[in-house]
Design an enzyme around this catalytic site. Structure first.
Site, PDB file in Angstrom:
ATOM      1  N   ARG A 168     -25.005 -16.384  -3.181  1.00  0.00           N
ATOM      2  CA  ARG A 168     -24.825 -18.359  -2.777  1.00  0.00           C
ATOM      3  C   ARG A 168     -24.595 -19.038  -2.993  1.00  0.00           C
ATOM      4  NH1 ARG A 168     -24.929 -19.781   3.151  1.00  0.00           N
ATOM      5  NH2 ARG A 168     -26.425 -20.995   3.209  1.00  0.00           N
ATOM      6  N   GLU A 179     -15.410 -21.364   9.160  1.00  0.00           N
ATOM      7  CA  GLU A 179     -16.906 -19.923   8.806  1.00  0.00           C
ATOM      8  C   GLU A 179     -15.923 -19.243   9.229  1.00  0.00           C
ATOM      9  OE1 GLU A 179     -19.278 -19.667   7.814  1.00  0.00           O
ATOM     10  OE2 GLU A 179     -20.668 -21.131   8.337  1.00  0.00           O
TER      11      GLU A 179
HETATM   12 ZN   LIG Z   1     -21.188 -20.967   3.666  1.00  0.00          ZN
END
Ligand SMILES: [Zn+2]
Length: 350
Positions: A162, A306
């Site tokens: 990430r 998102e």
């Molecule tokens: Zn993200």
């Protein structure tokens, strides 16, 4: 995520603590193995597969060649390992207000970069009169991969990485580049532990990626009217702020406009999105880019998606869903851009 050989021990721990558990994804490796098509598409670039950083950058180069005078190469910043955060500017005429698109700041969220390139392609090729008009009414600054080191790492080593890839004194690498922006840094939903996936970094803008990208955005801030940021997953359309539940000053514009955008998105394939501030819709989180862009640069329309899905595939959304995801997302962006265009005079930036 638990390695299979440790599952018995893990279950013992759960039982000893009387913790309830539920399996979300039973075999992550299987999803990784089946995320991409078995046979790579023959076209150089498209939206039926995910692409490497080099492939995306080569495609950006091809656009510059194909659309001279309209598409120009831009560099939004640099990375810890010495890569450029490359993008393109799309401009059909001078004096347009600016729209920035940010993709891939979280490395594993591949659908984010794919959606950004899809929208960029539509701005250049769509025959839809509404999209054509929007393409010509703004200058677009598109950065599909704003965390290039992390993105490369997800292709070479760890699909679920990430963060950035910076090194400090800690044994753990990287900081969360969406907790590192210098606006109410470390006030909520961020970690001070370098091994955490939401590590905010040693200081605001400790990461060269966020620091240099912020400098670039500052350089265009006089005309920057809209900021569109893409993440995955959860199916949420959000706006500032993440650090506090206090309403942003134009909440009464952003919230209904977000609802309208989500309704337009759902019309395509029935995909449902929740709408709200970051703080309300997902969780308190400070140091994100859209909060900084709204709070520091005063960009009136700052939104973050998102994208798909809600957890069936999570970050490992099959490539076969890219086109539907990107197309429905474009519908929602069109609503936001159309509103921004028709309200140019009430916004101080024009
Ligand atoms: Zn993200």
């Amino acid at each position: 995520m638990v390695p299979s050989h440790m599952l018995p021990r893990f279950n013992e721990i759960l039982a000893s603590l009387s913790l309830k558990s539920e399996v979300y994804i039973s075999n992550v490796q299987h999803l990784i193995d089946t995320e991409r098509p078995k046979v790579r598409p023959r076209a150089d670039f498209g939206w039926t597969d995910y692409y490497t950083l080099d492939e995306i950058y080569a495609w950006l180069d091809s656009l510059v060649e194909k659309y001279p005078g309209v598409v120009t190469p831009i560099v939004g910043g640099e990375s810890y390992e010495g890569r450029q955060i490359r993008g393109v500017k799309v401009s059909y005429k001078t004096g347009n207000p600016g729209v920035a698109l940010e993709g891939g700041i979280h490395a594993r969220e591949w659908i984010s970069s794919a959606t950004a390139t899809y929208i960029l392609n539509k701005l250049l090729t769509s025959e839809d009169p509404v999209i054509k008009d929007l393409a010509q009414s703004f200058d677009y600054y598109v950065f599909p991969v704003t965390n290039p080191d992390g993105y490369v790492y997800t292709h070479t080593t760890d699909r679920t990485w990430r963060k950035t890839r910076s090194q400090s004194n800690s044994a753990c690498y990287g900081a969360d580049p969406n907790r590192n922006w210098d606006f109410h840094w470390m006030e909520a939903g961020a970690s001070s532990s370098p091994c955490s996936d939401s590590y905010a970094g040693a200081s605001p803008f400790s990461e060269i990626e966020t620091r240099t990208l912020a400098n670039y955005l500052r350089s265009i801030s006089d005309t920057l009217l809209v900021y569109l940021d893409f993440h995955s997953y959860s199916q949420l359309l959000m706006f500032p702020y993440g650090h506090s539940q206090d309403h942003v000053s134009n909440y009464d514009v952003l919230y209904p406009l977000g609802l309208e955008a989500a309704a337009a998105l759902a019309k395509n394939n029935g995909t449902r999105y929740e709408v709200g501030s970051i703080y309300d819709a997902i969780y308190p989180a400070s140091g994100g880019s859209i909060d900084w862009v709204r709070g520091v640069l005063d960009t009136p329309y700052s939104y973050v998606w998102e994208l798909r899905d809600t957890g069936r595939y999570g970050f490992l959304l099959p490539a076969s869903q890219i086109i539907d995801t990107a197309e429905e997302t474009l519908s929602s962006a069109v609503v936001i851009l159309s509103h921004a265009k028709s309200n140019l005079r009430v916004n101080k930036k024009q």
